[in-house]
Design a protein around this motif. Structure first.
Motif, PDB file in Angstrom:
ATOM      1  N   GLN A 185      61.197  38.346  92.324  1.00  0.00           N
ATOM      2  CA  GLN A 185      62.734  37.871  92.673  1.00  0.00           C
ATOM      3  C   GLN A 185      63.385  37.303  91.239  1.00  0.00           C
ATOM      4  OE1 GLN A 185      62.002  34.917  95.672  1.00  0.00           O
ATOM      5  NE2 GLN A 185      61.011  36.618  97.223  1.00  0.00           N
ATOM      6  N   ALA A 186      62.679  37.024  90.339  1.00  0.00           N
ATOM      7  CA  ALA A 186      63.116  36.198  89.165  1.00  0.00           C
ATOM      8  C   ALA A 186      63.979  37.126  88.304  1.00  0.00           C
ATOM      9  CB  ALA A 186      62.119  35.645  88.285  1.00  0.00           C
ATOM     10  N   VAL A 187      63.688  38.731  88.412  1.00  0.00           N
ATOM     11  CA  VAL A 187      64.494  39.572  87.650  1.00  0.00           C
ATOM     12  C   VAL A 187      65.645  39.905  87.981  1.00  0.00           C
ATOM     13  CG1 VAL A 187      62.056  40.356  86.981  1.00  0.00           C
ATOM     14  CG2 VAL A 187      63.273  41.620  88.755  1.00  0.00           C
ATOM     15  N   LEU A 188      66.308  39.432  89.135  1.00  0.00           N
ATOM     16  CA  LEU A 188      67.546  40.057  89.735  1.00  0.00           C
ATOM     17  C   LEU A 188      68.477  39.887  88.870  1.00  0.00           C
ATOM     18  CD1 LEU A 188      68.563  41.329  92.365  1.00  0.00           C
ATOM     19  CD2 LEU A 188      69.024  38.910  93.303  1.00  0.00           C
ATOM     20  N   GLY A 189      68.771  38.589  88.286  1.00  0.00           N
ATOM     21  CA  GLY A 189      69.749  38.463  87.369  1.00  0.00           C
ATOM     22  C   GLY A 189      69.769  39.348  86.025  1.00  0.00           C
ATOM     23  N   SER A 190      68.495  39.829  85.746  1.00  0.00           N
ATOM     24  CA  SER A 190      68.502  40.494  84.633  1.00  0.00           C
ATOM     25  C   SER A 190      68.838  41.907  84.857  1.00  0.00           C
ATOM     26  CB  SER A 190      66.913  40.474  83.811  1.00  0.00           C
ATOM     27  OG  SER A 190      66.555  39.294  83.663  1.00  0.00           O
ATOM     28  N   ILE A 191      68.616  42.357  86.024  1.00  0.00           N
ATOM     29  CA  ILE A 191      69.130  43.799  86.240  1.00  0.00           C
ATOM     30  C   ILE A 191      70.711  44.132  85.856  1.00  0.00           C
ATOM     31  CG2 ILE A 191      69.503  45.519  88.176  1.00  0.00           C
ATOM     32  CD1 ILE A 191      66.907  44.179  89.405  1.00  0.00           C
ATOM     33  N   SER A 192      71.303  42.988  86.058  1.00  0.00           N
ATOM     34  CA  SER A 192      72.834  43.164  86.011  1.00  0.00           C
ATOM     35  C   SER A 192      73.305  43.367  84.773  1.00  0.00           C
ATOM     36  CB  SER A 192      73.630  42.140  86.901  1.00  0.00           C
ATOM     37  OG  SER A 192      74.975  42.308  86.636  1.00  0.00           O
ATOM     38  N   ILE A 193      72.612  42.402  83.790  1.00  0.00           N
ATOM     39  CA  ILE A 193      72.785  42.200  82.474  1.00  0.00           C
ATOM     40  C   ILE A 193      72.371  43.604  81.574  1.00  0.00           C
ATOM     41  CG2 ILE A 193      72.081  41.297  80.199  1.00  0.00           C
ATOM     42  CD1 ILE A 193      71.792  38.527  81.964  1.00  0.00           C
ATOM     43  N   LEU A 194      71.213  43.999  82.346  1.00  0.00           N
ATOM     44  CA  LEU A 194      70.619  45.230  81.499  1.00  0.00           C
ATOM     45  C   LEU A 194      71.476  46.398  81.655  1.00  0.00           C
ATOM     46  CD1 LEU A 194      67.026  44.734  82.236  1.00  0.00           C
ATOM     47  CD2 LEU A 194      67.950  44.631  79.922  1.00  0.00           C
ATOM     48  N   LEU A 195      72.080  46.455  82.858  1.00  0.00           N
ATOM     49  CA  LEU A 195      73.077  47.549  83.417  1.00  0.00           C
ATOM     50  C   LEU A 195      74.183  47.454  82.329  1.00  0.00           C
ATOM     51  CD1 LEU A 195      72.883  47.537  87.257  1.00  0.00           C
ATOM     52  CD2 LEU A 195      71.981  49.373  85.542  1.00  0.00           C
ATOM     53  N   ASN A 196      74.839  46.249  82.178  1.00  0.00           N
ATOM     54  CA  ASN A 196      75.986  46.046  81.495  1.00  0.00           C
ATOM     55  C   ASN A 196      75.880  46.649  79.948  1.00  0.00           C
ATOM     56  OD1 ASN A 196      77.298  44.982  83.623  1.00  0.00           O
ATOM     57  ND2 ASN A 196      76.988  42.954  83.144  1.00  0.00           N
ATOM     58  N   ARG A 197      74.446  46.229  79.791  1.00  0.00           N
ATOM     59  CA  ARG A 197      74.185  46.640  78.261  1.00  0.00           C
ATOM     60  C   ARG A 197      73.805  48.142  78.294  1.00  0.00           C
ATOM     61  NH1 ARG A 197      70.662  41.766  75.758  1.00  0.00           N
ATOM     62  NH2 ARG A 197      72.025  40.057  75.975  1.00  0.00           N
ATOM     63  N   ARG A 198      73.829  48.737  79.120  1.00  0.00           N
ATOM     64  CA  ARG A 198      73.369  50.362  79.521  1.00  0.00           C
ATOM     65  C   ARG A 198      71.903  50.425  79.130  1.00  0.00           C
ATOM     66  NH1 ARG A 198      78.803  53.238  76.739  1.00  0.00           N
ATOM     67  NH2 ARG A 198      80.330  52.328  78.290  1.00  0.00           N
ATOM     68  N   TYR A 206      62.858  47.007  86.171  1.00  0.00           N
ATOM     69  CA  TYR A 206      63.002  45.926  87.017  1.00  0.00           C
ATOM     70  C   TYR A 206      63.357  46.015  88.234  1.00  0.00           C
ATOM     71  CZ  TYR A 206      62.691  42.523  82.947  1.00  0.00           C
ATOM     72  OH  TYR A 206      61.978  41.847  82.111  1.00  0.00           O
ATOM     73  N   MET A 207      64.250  47.124  88.584  1.00  0.00           N
ATOM     74  CA  MET A 207      64.431  47.561  89.919  1.00  0.00           C
ATOM     75  C   MET A 207      63.318  47.974  90.629  1.00  0.00           C
ATOM     76  SD  MET A 207      68.140  49.170  88.734  1.00  0.00           S
ATOM     77  CE  MET A 207      68.493  50.076  90.490  1.00  0.00           C
ATOM     78  N   LYS A 208      62.614  48.600  90.052  1.00  0.00           N
ATOM     79  CA  LYS A 208      61.285  48.982  90.966  1.00  0.00           C
ATOM     80  C   LYS A 208      60.423  47.828  91.179  1.00  0.00           C
ATOM     81  CE  LYS A 208      57.620  52.526  90.163  1.00  0.00           C
ATOM     82  NZ  LYS A 208      56.185  51.798  90.631  1.00  0.00           N
ATOM     83  N   ILE A 209      60.136  46.782  90.349  1.00  0.00           N
ATOM     84  CA  ILE A 209      59.590  45.591  90.484  1.00  0.00           C
ATOM     85  C   ILE A 209      60.140  44.951  91.983  1.00  0.00           C
ATOM     86  CG2 ILE A 209      59.029  43.345  89.667  1.00  0.00           C
ATOM     87  CD1 ILE A 209      58.759  44.611  86.828  1.00  0.00           C
ATOM     88  N   PHE A 210      61.537  44.745  91.628  1.00  0.00           N
ATOM     89  CA  PHE A 210      62.236  44.135  92.645  1.00  0.00           C
ATOM     90  C   PHE A 210      62.103  44.642  94.020  1.00  0.00           C
ATOM     91  CE2 PHE A 210      66.212  43.335  95.118  1.00  0.00           C
ATOM     92  CZ  PHE A 210      66.176  41.781  95.184  1.00  0.00           C
ATOM     93  N   GLU A 211      61.972  45.838  94.219  1.00  0.00           N
ATOM     94  CA  GLU A 211      62.000  46.595  95.360  1.00  0.00           C
ATOM     95  C   GLU A 211      60.805  46.514  96.072  1.00  0.00           C
ATOM     96  OE1 GLU A 211      63.985  50.659  95.199  1.00  0.00           O
ATOM     97  OE2 GLU A 211      65.837  49.947  94.300  1.00  0.00           O
TER      98      GLU A 211
END
Length: 542
Positions: A185-198, A206-211
């Motif tokens: 659950q702790a990686v949820l915020g990081s996913i959005s940031i990484l997408l913004n950074r491409r 991280y998405m795989k870990i989250f799901e």
């Protein structure tokens, strides 16, 4: 059971028993997540007034906390914060019976208010206090959650590098203590940031870990309430990686869950990729409307907060006017001033007494050491004279030898005590120096600068050379230490934790652990990080 029924049952009981029953009742309602209304104000006001001069520190803290919770639910932020601040002032964490669970709850409520008020620095301080209290109460999960929430103030300040560092460290700590779902659950915020950074590959990991591990995402591709924005991020990922048609489902799901601003923006980008002008125009209008609505909602909240602040300030001014009319106000002010001076003077005097006591102990041990040395020299001279004169009294010689042996042991003991006292004295002086205070501010996130300069690190090293020269001399001989390993050794000697070192060095906890292990191997031939501190303290003897 209602409060009225409870009080009826307590008719005839003492006032103290009745007030404690009220306190426990309101606490139980709060624990049951009841939303408090204005009707609760007389009850919590009477409880807080009673325990202001009665009961224990824990009861005073709980009464003020519950009063704050009522104001909190009523949207009266200034009054709530005032109650919470007074509540934490009642707590004495040095006492074994301190109610640490309630104290933790107070700090977490302060965190939520500071988040809503867009006050990241205040929020960070409250989170650090909550984490400290949780560790003291041996509530590992609560401490880890407080640490995890440190990413929120950085989100507010848009310091995305710090968000990534905190969330990575939080994930590592959750895994260390066996909370696999929390780590995911702790990686949820990081996913959005990484997408913004491409950084799509890292985002996908991280998405795989989250799901798969968070428990917030099931096989039917559903997210739990409150985490639906992940659907928007998944749609963004699919769009960015060429899976445009699959993204549509997630953007629609985002809208259906009520996150219209994000969902309409996603649909607008989807139809832009499909080159369908009519749909682009439709969702552009819907996105703009949702954006305006969100802005209006936030703006209305701010108006409400400002109004509450004004009303609170107005009442405060009225109270101050009344207080100024009281004849004893000037005596109260003088009393407070004198008391403050006495506290400051007492604190300074206590510090000076401790310093004088240590110096006196050093002088006493030094004198005892010198007397013992003189006695030893005298006995050795006597024994030598007896042996040279071929004196035949073997018993006398044996007694002298035993006494010499005992004196040698006493002298060695004096030497050890002197070394320890001098080391402690120097270490206290080092810890109270201005440069160490600067590093302590950095580890507590109270230092404005984002990075400590090389000059500051040199100043710290110079302080070590002055106060504990044997430490610097011993470490300096080991030329193979890297700059990071050397700095880790300095911080380790000052008893910084691994996570605090990571903050000061602007790196990860794992990188710090690795550096500690390397330094321990090079200096003491031990292949682990955990014993570095103990080994460093052994060589730092003045």
């Amino acid at each position: 059971m209602t409060l009225a029924v409870l009080l009826a049952l307590l008719t005839g009981c003492s006032r103290g028993k009745q007030m404690r029953a009220r306190l426990q009742y309101v606490a139980a309602c709060n624990q049951a997540d009841m939303v408090f209304t204005k009707a609760w104000l007389p009850t919590v006001d009477s409880i807080a007034d009673y325990f202001r001069s009665h009961g224990t520190e824990n009861e005073r803290m709980t009464a003020l906390y519950l009063k704050g919770r009522v104001h909190h639910d009523l949207g009266e932020t200034p009054q709530a914060l005032d109650c919470y601040q007074k509540a934490v002032e009642q707590a004495d964490t040095t006492r074994a019976d301190c109610d640490l669970r309630t104290l933790y709850a107070v700090y977490t409520q302060m965190v939520s208010l500071f988040q809503a008020q867009f006050l990241p620095d205040n929020q960070m301080k409250a989170l650090q206090e909550a984490e400290r209290v949780a560790w003291k109460g041996k509530d590992t999960l609560a401490a880890l959650v407080a640490f995890d929430l440190r990413s929120r103030p950085y989100h507010l300040k848009n310091e995305t590098d710090s968000v990534l560092i905190i969330e990575k460290q939080a994930r590592e700590l959750y895994l260390k203590y066996g909370y696999k779902d929390k780590a995911a659950q702790a990686v949820l915020g990081s996913i959005s940031i990484l997408l913004n950074r491409r950084q799509y590959a890292e985002a996908k990991r991280y998405m795989k870990i989250f799901e798969e591990e968070s428990g917030w995402y099931d096989s039917g591709e559903n997210t739990v309430a409150g985490k639906v924005l992940y659907c928007y991020d998944k749609g963004r990922y699919l769009m960015a990686t060429g899976q445009v048609d699959s993204a549509l489902y997630y953007f629609r799901k985002t809208v259906a869950a009520g996150k219209k601003e994000a969902g309409y923006h996603g649909l607008m980008t989807f139809y832009d990729a499909k080159n369908r002008p009519d749909s682009i125009a439709k969702y552009a209008k819907l996105y703009a409307a949702a954006n305006d609505s969100a802005y209006l909602h936030v703006n209305q909240e701010k108006v409400h907060q400002i109004t509450a602040m004004y009303d609170y300030s107005h009442h405060q001014r009225m109270a101050q006017e009344e207080a100024r009319k009281a004849q004893n106000r000037k005596y109260l002010i003088i009393g407070i001033f004198v008391a403050a001076l006495l506290v400051i003077a007492s604190g300074y005097a206590k510090y000076r007494r401790l310093q004088r006591a240590k110096i006196a102990e050093i002088n006493r041990l030094t004198a005892d050491y010198q007397y013992a040395k003189a006695d030893l020299d005298r006995l050795k001279t006597t024994l030598s004279a007896i042996e040279n004169a071929h004196f035949e009294d073997e018993r006398l010689k044996q007694d002298l030898r035993v006494e010499i042996t005992q004196l040698n042991a006493r002298i060695q003991n004096y030497e050890r005590q002197l070394q320890q006292v001098r080391t402690d004295h120097k270490f206290d002086a080092l810890k109270n120096s201005e440069i160490v205070d600067l590093f302590n501010q950095k580890k507590r996130h109270t230092l404005n600068s984002s990075k400590l300069t090389d000059d500051k690190w040199k100043e710290l090293a110079d302080a070590f050379a002055h106060y504990v020269p044997s430490f610097t001399a011993s470490i300096a001989k080991e030329k193979q230490l890297s700059e990071q390993e050397w700095r880790v050794c300095l911080l380790q000697y000052l008893d910084f934790s691994t996570s605090e070192m990571a903050i000061v060095l602007n790196t990860t906890a794992q990188a710090v652990t690795n550096a500690k292990a390397r330094a321990n191997q090079k200096l003491f031939s031990e292949e682990k990080a955990s014993t570095l501190g103990r080994n460093l303290k052994k060589i730092a003897i003045v």
